[in-house]
Scaffold this motif. Structure first.
Motif: not given
Length: 321
Positions: A22, A24-25, A53, A76, A221, A224-225, A228-229, A233
Motif C-alpha cells: 500500500p 502511504i499518502r 509500504y 492517509d 494516521f 481507517k488506514f 486496513e493496513h 504502518v
C-alpha cells in the motif's frame, strides 16, 4: 477456453494486487521534520520501503490545508503539532497520534522556539508588551499558544493588552526590526539566520511560557488506514525509528543529504550549525505533556468547548517494541 483465460487473468490480477504494498499518502511540513524527510532522501536506510509500504510525501505549508486534505480523503496520515490533533479530535476527526517527531524542551544544545524583540528597543520584559503586538505563525497554532501563555504569565490579557497577529516565519525578522510588531516567534533555521544578523534578543521561549517539556510535532494516521493496513504502518514506523536513530548519530551527514536534496534552503554552513529540537530515539510520545496542553487549551485559553480524551487519541502500539 476464453472463460479459463479470463479466470486466470482475474487470479493473476488478484495476486499482483496482493503483492503490491500500500502507498502511504503522507502530508509533511517544512520545519523540524528532518528524520522523516530523510526517509525519502535516504531510502537505503528504510529496508521496508517498497516492500511493506510505499511512501509518498506531500508538502503542505500549513496545518489547516493538510487537515483539509486528510478530511477530503487525499491523505492517509501526516505530521502535525499535538495541539492541532487535539483540536481535530475535539471536532470529531478520526485520527490518532502514533509517534513523536520532536519536542519543545530545555537543555544544553537543544533548541526551543524563541520569542524575540529588538535588542535596543523599548521592550525589556514581557510586561512591556502591553499595548504592543506579538507575531505568531497562525492563530490557534502552537506558536499562538506559547505566546498567549507567556503573556498570561506576565499578567497580560492576550488580545486586550497585547495583540496577537499571524505572520509567516520568513517575514517576522524584518517585522520586529522595523517595529511593525513588538515581538515575534522564531524557529530554526530562521532563528539562527536572524541571530547572525544581530540586533535581536530572546524575551522568552516556548518552554519558559508553558513551564515543562512537551510534544511539538507528531505523526498521525487516520483510524481507517490503521485498521486496513496495520502491517504497513508498523513497517513504516520501524523504518522511521531506525532513521531517527541514524539521524541522531550522524546529524552532519544527514543534514548534508537533506540540503543536497533540496529539503532545506538555508545555506549549508548555517544549517549545520543550528541546534536541534529534542528527538526521542524510539519515537515514543510524551502523553502526559499532551494532557497538560489539552487542559491548558480548555481551562485557560478556552479554545475547547469540552475536555479531550488524550489517551484515546494516542496509539503507540504500532511502534517497534
Amino acid at each position: 477456453m476464453k472463460v479459463l483465460a479470463s479466470f486466470l487473468l482475474f487470479v493473476f490480477s488478484l495476486t499482483a494486487a496482493a503483492q503490491t504494498p500500500p502507498t502511504i499518502r503522507f502530508g509533511r511540513g517544512f520545519a523540524a521534520e528532518e528524520q522523516l524527510w530523510l526517509m525519502s532522501v535516504r531510502k537505503d536506510l528504510t529496508p521496508n520501503q517498497g516492500k511493506a509500504y510505499n511512501l509518498n510525501q506531500i508538502l503542505f505549508q500549513a496545518n489547516p490545508e493538510r487537515f483539509q486534505a486528510f478530511i477530503a480523503g487525499e491523505l492517509d496520515g501526516g505530521t502535525a503539532p499535538g495541539l492541532a490533533v487535539i483540536f481535530a479530535r475535539a471536532q470529531g476527526v478520526d485520527m490518532k497520534i502514533v509517534a513523536s517527531i520532536c519536542l519543545e524542551a530545555s537543555g544544553a544544545g537543544i533548541f526551543t522556539t524563541q520569542y524575540m524583540v529588538k535588542d535596543d528597543g523599548p521592550v525589556k520584559s514581557v510586561k512591556d508588551l502591553k499595548g504592543g503586538t506579538i507575531a505568531v505563525v497562525g492563530i490557534k497554532t502552537a506558536t499562538d499558544l506559547w505566546a498567549r501563555a507567556g503573556l498570561l504569565n506576565a499578567g497580560l490579557v492576550p488580545d486586550r493588552d497585547t495583540k496577537v497577529v499571524p505572520m509567516a516565519f520568513p517575514a517576522i525578522g524584518d517585522a520586529v526590526r522595523s517595529g511593525k510588531v513588538s515581538a515575534g516567534t522564531f524557529v530554526e533555521p530562521f532563528y539562527s539566520a536572524e541571530k547572525a544578523k544581530g540586533g535581536l534578543r530572546t524575551l522568552f521561549t516556548a518552554v519558559d511560557s508553558i513551564g515543562y517539556d512537551h510534544e511539538l510535532l507528531d505523526i498521525f494516521f487516520g483510524e481507517k488506514f490503521l485498521k486496513e493496513h496495520p502491517d504497513a504502518v508498523r513497517a513504516f514506523l520501524a523504518d522511521y525509528v531506525a532513521v531517527t536513530k541514524y539521524y541522531l548519530a550522524n546529524m552532519e551527514q544527514a543534514k548534508t543529504d537533506l540540503h543536497k536534496a533540496g529539503f532545506v534552503r538555508t545555506p549549508l554552513p548555517v544549517y549545520l550549525k543550528t541546534s536541534d529540537w529534542k528527538r526521542t530515539p524510539d519515537g515514543r510520545v510524551n502523553v502526559d505533556s499532551l494532557k497538560k496542553l489539552a487542559t491548558f487549551m480548555h481551562e485557560k485559553l478556552q479554545w475547547l468547548e469540552k475536555p479531550v480524551n488524550v489517551d484515546s487519541m494516542v496509539d503507540q502500539s504500532y511502534l517497534p517494541r
